[in-house]
Scaffold this motif. Structure first.
Motif, PDB file in Angstrom:
ATOM      1  N   HIS A 143       2.255   0.053  -5.623  1.00  0.00           N
ATOM      2  CA  HIS A 143       2.012   1.142  -6.590  1.00  0.00           C
ATOM      3  C   HIS A 143       3.338   1.640  -7.158  1.00  0.00           C
ATOM      4  CE1 HIS A 143      -2.094   1.089  -5.092  1.00  0.00           C
ATOM      5  NE2 HIS A 143      -1.629   1.220  -3.863  1.00  0.00           N
ATOM      6  N   TRP A 144       4.038   0.771  -7.876  1.00  0.00           N
ATOM      7  CA  TRP A 144       5.333   1.174  -8.437  1.00  0.00           C
ATOM      8  C   TRP A 144       5.219   1.637  -9.893  1.00  0.00           C
ATOM      9  CZ3 TRP A 144       6.633  -1.782 -12.653  1.00  0.00           C
ATOM     10  CH2 TRP A 144       5.995  -3.036 -12.768  1.00  0.00           C
ATOM     11  N   ILE A 145       4.097   1.319 -10.554  1.00  0.00           N
ATOM     12  CA  ILE A 145       3.936   1.754 -11.946  1.00  0.00           C
ATOM     13  C   ILE A 145       3.769   3.278 -11.984  1.00  0.00           C
ATOM     14  CG2 ILE A 145       2.480   1.599 -14.004  1.00  0.00           C
ATOM     15  CD1 ILE A 145       1.756  -1.224 -13.172  1.00  0.00           C
ATOM     16  N   GLY A 146       4.561   3.925 -12.766  1.00  0.00           N
ATOM     17  CA  GLY A 146       4.510   5.379 -12.851  1.00  0.00           C
ATOM     18  C   GLY A 146       5.414   6.072 -11.862  1.00  0.00           C
ATOM     19  N   HIS A 153       0.811  -1.223   0.000  1.00  0.00           N
ATOM     20  CA  HIS A 153       0.000   0.000   0.000  1.00  0.00           C
ATOM     21  C   HIS A 153       0.845   1.274   0.000  1.00  0.00           C
ATOM     22  CE1 HIS A 153      -2.789  -3.112   1.506  1.00  0.00           C
ATOM     23  NE2 HIS A 153      -3.721  -2.374   0.946  1.00  0.00           N
ATOM     24  N   ALA A 154       2.146   1.148  -0.201  1.00  0.00           N
ATOM     25  CA  ALA A 154       3.008   2.340  -0.220  1.00  0.00           C
ATOM     26  C   ALA A 154       2.695   3.203  -1.445  1.00  0.00           C
ATOM     27  CB  ALA A 154       4.473   1.921  -0.216  1.00  0.00           C
ATOM     28  N   LEU A 155       2.706   4.504  -1.254  1.00  0.00           N
ATOM     29  CA  LEU A 155       2.457   5.429  -2.356  1.00  0.00           C
ATOM     30  C   LEU A 155       3.676   5.511  -3.264  1.00  0.00           C
ATOM     31  CD1 LEU A 155       0.714   8.305  -0.372  1.00  0.00           C
ATOM     32  CD2 LEU A 155      -0.378   6.497  -1.719  1.00  0.00           C
ATOM     33  N   PRO A 156       3.481   5.815  -4.531  1.00  0.00           N
ATOM     34  CA  PRO A 156       4.629   5.943  -5.446  1.00  0.00           C
ATOM     35  C   PRO A 156       5.610   7.009  -4.961  1.00  0.00           C
ATOM     36  CG  PRO A 156       2.562   5.865  -6.677  1.00  0.00           C
ATOM     37  CD  PRO A 156       2.192   6.005  -5.227  1.00  0.00           C
ATOM     38  N   TYR A 202      12.972   4.930  -7.350  1.00  0.00           N
ATOM     39  CA  TYR A 202      12.036   4.215  -6.478  1.00  0.00           C
ATOM     40  C   TYR A 202      11.868   2.771  -6.953  1.00  0.00           C
ATOM     41  CZ  TYR A 202       7.709   3.116  -3.948  1.00  0.00           C
ATOM     42  OH  TYR A 202       6.771   2.527  -3.141  1.00  0.00           O
ATOM     43  N   GLN A 203      11.721   2.573  -8.261  1.00  0.00           N
ATOM     44  CA  GLN A 203      11.558   1.233  -8.797  1.00  0.00           C
ATOM     45  C   GLN A 203      12.807   0.384  -8.565  1.00  0.00           C
ATOM     46  OE1 GLN A 203      10.444   1.601 -12.891  1.00  0.00           O
ATOM     47  NE2 GLN A 203       8.435   2.501 -12.456  1.00  0.00           N
ATOM     48  N   ARG A 204      13.970   1.027  -8.675  1.00  0.00           N
ATOM     49  CA  ARG A 204      15.213   0.290  -8.448  1.00  0.00           C
ATOM     50  C   ARG A 204      15.314  -0.122  -6.969  1.00  0.00           C
ATOM     51  NH1 ARG A 204      18.469   3.938 -10.028  1.00  0.00           N
ATOM     52  NH2 ARG A 204      18.463   3.344 -12.223  1.00  0.00           N
ATOM     53  N   SER A 205      14.953   0.762  -6.092  1.00  0.00           N
ATOM     54  CA  SER A 205      14.989   0.437  -4.662  1.00  0.00           C
ATOM     55  C   SER A 205      14.018  -0.700  -4.328  1.00  0.00           C
ATOM     56  CB  SER A 205      14.620   1.675  -3.836  1.00  0.00           C
ATOM     57  OG  SER A 205      15.510   2.733  -4.065  1.00  0.00           O
ATOM     58  N   LEU A 206      12.848  -0.638  -4.939  1.00  0.00           N
ATOM     59  CA  LEU A 206      11.855  -1.689  -4.709  1.00  0.00           C
ATOM     60  C   LEU A 206      12.356  -3.028  -5.256  1.00  0.00           C
ATOM     61  CD1 LEU A 206       9.014  -1.924  -3.482  1.00  0.00           C
ATOM     62  CD2 LEU A 206       8.096  -1.683  -5.781  1.00  0.00           C
ATOM     63  N   LEU A 207      13.075  -2.968  -6.359  1.00  0.00           N
ATOM     64  CA  LEU A 207      13.613  -4.200  -6.938  1.00  0.00           C
ATOM     65  C   LEU A 207      14.668  -4.820  -6.017  1.00  0.00           C
ATOM     66  CD1 LEU A 207      13.741  -6.150  -9.330  1.00  0.00           C
ATOM     67  CD2 LEU A 207      15.463  -4.647 -10.365  1.00  0.00           C
TER      68      LEU A 207
END
Length: 433
Positions: free
Chosen positions: A372-375, A272-275, A380-385
């Motif tokens: 919510h990583w799209i967009g 549920h984390a915001l982008p 942020y996407q790299r950190s999530l990966l």
């Protein structure tokens, strides 16, 4: 109008004297019941201590300090005295059980007696291993509980969001049911001889003195005074062994359940984390690192006792199952069937919560992917990966790396026990014939 007519007119009728009070009372009861049921439906703040309350009640019975209890006081010293005296009596019981077993095995006069004594010896020895795991790691265990307490949600809103109430309900049901089962088991073993003596006295008029367990004594325990002391000493030893066993397993289950709760919290927050909410990602990483460290500490603390538990449980389940099918008396049959059920449930609980830890840790990368990583930004996407890659390593408990504590291990233990059981039956039946 006459006075009699006026008095009759002003006198209270049936409506005022009966119907109105009944209506008022009924309404009040209805409102009270509705408000009570509404209050019952409202979530109540769950305290961290509620997860460890049941094992700590048993710890208090044997003199182990409870979580957050001050040390160095008179009460703490008395608890230490109670603990070590309980250990001394139980250790003494274990020694004279072994002496009896060696003497009986040398004569080989009663095979059923040997197979009845062996699981009790294994139970007592395993209980010693378990309680020493707690006692030798008391400081580490307290530190783990402090860290879990710091991570525990402290508000009703957060507890409702993360499912703390469901976790607490599960822990209470499991712990209380398991405690009741083991208390029935140990007092069945402890008091069944006393019941048998009372029945014999009522039917035959004589006392046939019996002890709960087969143990070697250098004196004649049938003598007045000696019998009573010996009977109490065996009851104390049996009860303490059961509490050693029970309290350690319940504390293990409570800690695993609290760790699983933290994995669920991390999964929920990632999902549920915001982008571009880097602060939320950092918090999730910190919680995840702490929980992984707690898993490693738990593995290091309980791994030796889990290995002993798995190895001995196969033999204990085999011997108890053999006793239950060996044509013993109905009273002994009920006693050993209860022992068999308790042993199966005990091993199942350890494997179930070990499996629950694996499942809880495995959901982290999937929850991060569902977020919510799209967009969001590339950073942020790299950190999530990175988080997803790190969390693909499942957290699991092992028995000194020989076996993973999971439901698959439970299946292997049952299979091994059945193999031992069939071998033992094949050896005994020709001898019995």
């Amino acid at each position: 109008m006459s006075c009699e007519t006026m008095e009759e007119h002003n006198a209270p009728g049936l409506w005022e004297t009966h119907v109105v009070p009944i209506f008022i009372i009924t309404s009040a009861v209805t409102v009270y019941a509705w408000s009570a049921s509404f209050a019952h439906c409202l979530p109540v703040l769950v305290q961290f201590e509620s997860f460890i309350r049941v094992p700590e009640i048993f710890f208090a019975m044997i003199g182990v300090a409870r979580y957050g209890e001050p040390k160095g006081t008179l009460r703490a010293r008395l608890k230490q005295l109670l603990f070590w005296s309980s250990c001394a009596n139980t250790g003494f019981c274990l020694v004279i059980e072994h002496i009896y077993f060696v003497k009986a095995a040398g004569n080989f006069t009663n095979f059923l007696q040997l197979t009845a004594l062996a699981p009790c010896m294994g139970f007592t020895a395993l209980s010693f291993v378990k309680i020493m795991t707690i006692k030798l790691n008391e400081v580490k265990l307290t530190g783990m509980l402090h860290r879990l307490d710091a991570l525990f949600p402290k508000s009703i809103t957060l507890q409702d969001r993360y499912g703390v109430f469901q976790y607490n309900r599960e822990s209470q049901v499991v712990m209380k049911s398991f405690s009741i089962l083991y208390m029935i088991l140990i007092w069945m073993f402890n008091l069944l001889p006393l019941v048998s003596m009372l029945v014999g006295y009522c039917t035959e008029g004589t006392w046939h003195k019996q002890l709960p367990y087969f143990m070697w004594y250098w004196y004649d325990w049938h003598r007045p005074g000696f019998f009573e002391v010996t009977f109490l000493h065996q009851n104390w030893g049996g009860f303490v062994s059961a509490v050693f066993y029970l309290s350690t397993d319940l504390m293990f289950c409570a800690i695993v359940l609290l760790i699983c709760l933290q994995f669920d919290i991390v999964a929920y927050r990632l999902k549920h984390a915001l982008p571009d909410d880097h602060r939320e990602l950092i918090d999730c990483v910190q919680i995840h690192q702490t929980v992984v460290e707690l898993c490693n500490e738990l593995e290091h603390m309980f791994s030796p006792s889990l290995l002993v538990n798995f190895l001995s449980s196969s033999v204990i389940i085999c011997l108890v199952g053999f006793q239950a099918t060996a044509g013993i008396t109905p009273a002994d049959l009920f006693k050993f069937v209860l022992f068999l059920v308790s042993s199966l449930v005990q091993v199942f609980l350890l494997c179930y919560y070990g499996n629950k830890l694996i499942v809880a840790s495995s959901q982290i990368p999937y929850s991060a992917f569902e977020g919510h990583w799209i967009g969001a930004s590339t950073s942020y996407q790299r950190s999530l990966l990175f988080i997803m890659l790190r969390s693909t390593t499942l957290q699991k408990l092992t028995a000194l790396k020989f076996s993973v504590v999971s439901l698959a291990s439970y299946s292997k233990i049952l299979s091994t026990s059945f193999s031992y059981f069939t071998l033992l039956k094949a050896m005994y039946e020709p001898t019995a014939k």
